[in-house]
Design an enzyme around this catalytic site. Structure first.
Site, PDB file in Angstrom:
ATOM      1  N   LEU A  20      -0.188  -1.004   6.438  1.00  0.00           N
ATOM      2  CA  LEU A  20      -1.482  -0.563   5.906  1.00  0.00           C
ATOM      3  C   LEU A  20      -1.361  -0.154   4.441  1.00  0.00           C
ATOM      4  O   LEU A  20      -0.262   0.114   3.953  1.00  0.00           O
ATOM      5  CB  LEU A  20      -1.991   0.604   6.769  1.00  0.00           C
ATOM      6  CG  LEU A  20      -2.294   0.190   8.216  1.00  0.00           C
ATOM      7  CD1 LEU A  20      -2.272   1.390   9.155  1.00  0.00           C
ATOM      8  CD2 LEU A  20      -3.625  -0.547   8.298  1.00  0.00           C
ATOM      9  N   PRO A  21      -2.500  -0.062   3.731  1.00  0.00           N
ATOM     10  CA  PRO A  21      -2.422   0.190   2.283  1.00  0.00           C
ATOM     11  C   PRO A  21      -1.772   1.522   1.898  1.00  0.00           C
ATOM     12  O   PRO A  21      -0.951   1.566   0.980  1.00  0.00           O
ATOM     13  CB  PRO A  21      -3.892   0.166   1.837  1.00  0.00           C
ATOM     14  CG  PRO A  21      -4.613  -0.625   2.882  1.00  0.00           C
ATOM     15  CD  PRO A  21      -3.871  -0.369   4.163  1.00  0.00           C
ATOM     16  N   LYS A  34      12.869   4.267  -0.403  1.00  0.00           N
ATOM     17  CA  LYS A  34      11.976   3.308  -1.071  1.00  0.00           C
ATOM     18  C   LYS A  34      11.526   3.819  -2.446  1.00  0.00           C
ATOM     19  O   LYS A  34      11.609   3.109  -3.445  1.00  0.00           O
ATOM     20  CB  LYS A  34      10.770   3.061  -0.165  1.00  0.00           C
ATOM     21  CG  LYS A  34       9.565   2.468  -0.822  1.00  0.00           C
ATOM     22  CD  LYS A  34       9.451   0.988  -0.628  1.00  0.00           C
ATOM     23  CE  LYS A  34       8.350   0.421  -1.506  1.00  0.00           C
ATOM     24  NZ  LYS A  34       8.170  -0.967  -1.414  1.00  0.00           N
TER      25      LYS A  34
HETATM   26  P1  NAD Z   1      -3.179  -5.357   1.741  1.00  0.00           P
HETATM   27  O1  NAD Z   1      -4.238  -4.525   1.134  1.00  0.00           O
HETATM   28  O2  NAD Z   1      -3.094  -6.812   1.394  1.00  0.00           O
HETATM   29  O3  NAD Z   1      -3.255  -5.261   3.342  1.00  0.00           O
HETATM   30  C1  NAD Z   1      -3.627  -4.133   4.058  1.00  0.00           C
HETATM   31  C2  NAD Z   1      -4.432  -4.584   5.273  1.00  0.00           C
HETATM   32  O4  NAD Z   1      -4.734  -3.431   6.067  1.00  0.00           O
HETATM   33  C3  NAD Z   1      -5.770  -5.237   4.897  1.00  0.00           C
HETATM   34  O5  NAD Z   1      -5.855  -6.505   5.508  1.00  0.00           O
HETATM   35  C4  NAD Z   1      -6.808  -4.262   5.437  1.00  0.00           C
HETATM   36  O6  NAD Z   1      -7.988  -4.906   5.918  1.00  0.00           O
HETATM   37  C5  NAD Z   1      -6.035  -3.603   6.579  1.00  0.00           C
HETATM   38  N1  NAD Z   1      -6.598  -2.320   6.982  1.00  0.00           N
HETATM   39  C6  NAD Z   1      -6.937  -1.260   6.189  1.00  0.00           C
HETATM   40  N2  NAD Z   1      -7.412  -0.246   6.947  1.00  0.00           N
HETATM   41  C7  NAD Z   1      -7.385  -0.668   8.236  1.00  0.00           C
HETATM   42  C8  NAD Z   1      -7.756  -0.085   9.486  1.00  0.00           C
HETATM   43  N3  NAD Z   1      -8.278   1.135   9.536  1.00  0.00           N
HETATM   44  N4  NAD Z   1      -7.584  -0.822  10.593  1.00  0.00           N
HETATM   45  C9  NAD Z   1      -7.070  -2.064  10.538  1.00  0.00           C
HETATM   46  N5  NAD Z   1      -6.698  -2.685   9.398  1.00  0.00           N
HETATM   47  C10 NAD Z   1      -6.854  -1.994   8.259  1.00  0.00           C
HETATM   48  O7  NAD Z   1      -1.793  -4.631   1.380  1.00  0.00           O
HETATM   49  P2  NAD Z   1      -0.320  -5.290   1.366  1.00  0.00           P
HETATM   50  O8  NAD Z   1      -0.038  -5.877   0.035  1.00  0.00           O
HETATM   51  O9  NAD Z   1      -0.140  -6.118   2.591  1.00  0.00           O
HETATM   52  O10 NAD Z   1       0.567  -3.954   1.442  1.00  0.00           O
HETATM   53  C11 NAD Z   1       0.701  -3.239   2.652  1.00  0.00           C
HETATM   54  C12 NAD Z   1       1.708  -2.110   2.449  1.00  0.00           C
HETATM   55  O11 NAD Z   1       2.958  -2.685   2.060  1.00  0.00           O
HETATM   56  C13 NAD Z   1       1.319  -1.120   1.358  1.00  0.00           C
HETATM   57  O12 NAD Z   1       1.634   0.178   1.787  1.00  0.00           O
HETATM   58  C14 NAD Z   1       2.162  -1.551   0.176  1.00  0.00           C
HETATM   59  O13 NAD Z   1       2.463  -0.474  -0.698  1.00  0.00           O
HETATM   60  C15 NAD Z   1       3.408  -2.079   0.867  1.00  0.00           C
HETATM   61  N6  NAD Z   1       4.159  -3.089   0.111  1.00  0.00           N
HETATM   62  C16 NAD Z   1       3.517  -4.135  -0.458  1.00  0.00           C
HETATM   63  C17 NAD Z   1       4.248  -5.091  -1.162  1.00  0.00           C
HETATM   64  C18 NAD Z   1       3.563  -6.286  -1.802  1.00  0.00           C
HETATM   65  O14 NAD Z   1       4.221  -7.007  -2.574  1.00  0.00           O
HETATM   66  N7  NAD Z   1       2.301  -6.564  -1.514  1.00  0.00           N
HETATM   67  C19 NAD Z   1       5.640  -4.973  -1.269  1.00  0.00           C
HETATM   68  C20 NAD Z   1       6.276  -3.892  -0.634  1.00  0.00           C
HETATM   69  C21 NAD Z   1       5.523  -2.965   0.050  1.00  0.00           C
END
Ligand code: NAD
Length: 296
Positions: free
Chosen positions: A65-66, A171
């Site tokens: 999740l975000p 991290k």
């Molecule tokens: P993203 O915003 O693409 O995905 C998050 C998903 O969660 C979305 O699809 C959203 O609809 C869903 N969501 C939000 N609230 C929700 C709820 N209440 N119920 C169900 N679904 C819900 O984010 P991401 O890029 O996939 O990143 C996710 C996590 O990974 C973050 O914490 C980020 O910091 C971490 N991260 C990301 C990266 C990257 O390169 N993108 C790398 C390392 C770590």
């Protein structure tokens, strides 16, 4: 095969979920965005229309999740995971959240009878799709042992960092160092160039000398020396500057709480804030090179 609920199918979660399904697990997936659910259904997961439906019968709940507020509400909000999961279900949160949030979530889960681990990742969407993430895990030994086989499907390196929250500690400390080293690498290439030394020659020397670091040899912010680096595609991510800023802010918040002195981490956060506020948070984090060069 274990029944798994997967919640959060965004840039990272979709690939991770698909890899669990492809490995033969019975994965029931939920996201607020129905298109994201449809996408993982095509890869063999079963789609759910609510958290309750996703966790029904699941032995393990995985989430991506975000931020911390989403994790708290998905797990502990009204109609959340804890309200519907069977007693003893393992909670495995892979999101990047504040250390304090991870510790609070684990304490609340434990109190309600659910083991929980924090397992944030290093590696971007390509690693999530390829199943080559690095996981840094905080939580009790038994919960870690239960999570490990799944983490090994989604990643290639799995570390137990200690008690709850320690995955997040690893991290943010790592990414604070990465942010600092990237800015330092940009400054060094910019200085060399201003003084008449071209990027390739400086790279050849410094990458085998004491200035060598990952930001230089894998992700060189000067175009040319490392062909796969985002600098060669006008700094398209990769790992977005806005994501680096998120991690630096989490690191600074945690440093304040622990009375840890982090002057360079703080300065790095200020520099990435400027990049983000000037509308360039979507660039790869090595795009800070343009700011150092005075182009932004
Ligand atoms: P993203 O915003 O693409 O995905 C998050 C998903 O969660 C979305 O699809 C959203 O609809 C869903 N969501 C939000 N609230 C929700 C709820 N209440 N119920 C169900 N679904 C819900 O984010 P991401 O890029 O996939 O990143 C996710 C996590 O990974 C973050 O914490 C980020 O910091 C971490 N991260 C990301 C990266 C990257 O390169 N993108 C790398 C390392 C770590």
């Amino acid at each position: 095969m274990t029944k798994i609920a997967f919640i959060g199918l965004g840039n990272m979660g979709s690939g991770m979920c698909c890899n669990l399904a492809k490995a033969g697990h019975d994965v029931c997936a939920f996201d607020l965005n129905p298109e994201a659910v449809a996408q993982v259904e095509a890869a063999g997961a079963t789609g759910a229309t609510s958290v309750a439906e996703a966790v029904s019968g699941a032995k393990i709940v995985v989430s991506m999740l975000p931020a911390g507020k989403h994790v708290m509400s998905v797990y502990f909000g009204e109609d959340g995971v804890a309200a519907h999961a069977a007693p003893g279900t393992l909670f495995l949160d892979c999101s990047t959240v504040a250390v304090e949030d991870a510790r609070q979530a684990a304490a609340q889960a434990t109190e309600a009878g659910f083991p929980m681990v924090d397992a944030p990742v290093s590696g971007g969407t390509a690693a999530a799709d390829a199943g080559t993430l690095t996981f840094m895990v905080g939580g009790p030994e038994a919960a870690f042992a239960q999570a490990k086989p799944l983490l090994e499907i989604m990643g290639k390196n799995v570390f137990h960092a200690g008690a709850s929250g320690n995955g997040q500690v690893a991290k943010i400390a790592n990414n604070m160092l990465l942010g600092i080293s990237m800015i330092g690498t940009c400054e060094a290439f910019n200085l060399a160039e201003k003084l008449g030394l071209d990027a390739q020659t400086f790279f050849d020397i410094s990458s085998t000398a004491s200035g060598q670091c990952w930001s230089m040899t894998s992700y060189c912010p000067a175009p040319g020396p490392v062909p796969t680096a985002p600098s060669n595609r006008d700094y398209q991510p990769g790992f977005a500057a806005a994501m680096m800023l998120k991690d630096l802010r989490l690191a600074m918040g945690a440093a304040d709480g622990a009375d840890a002195n982090t002057p360079l981490g703080r300065h790095a956060a200020e520099i990435y804030t400027r990049l983000d506020e000037s509308g360039h948070g979507g660039l790869d984090f090595s795009g800070v090179m343009k700011q150092i060069q005075g182009e932004l």
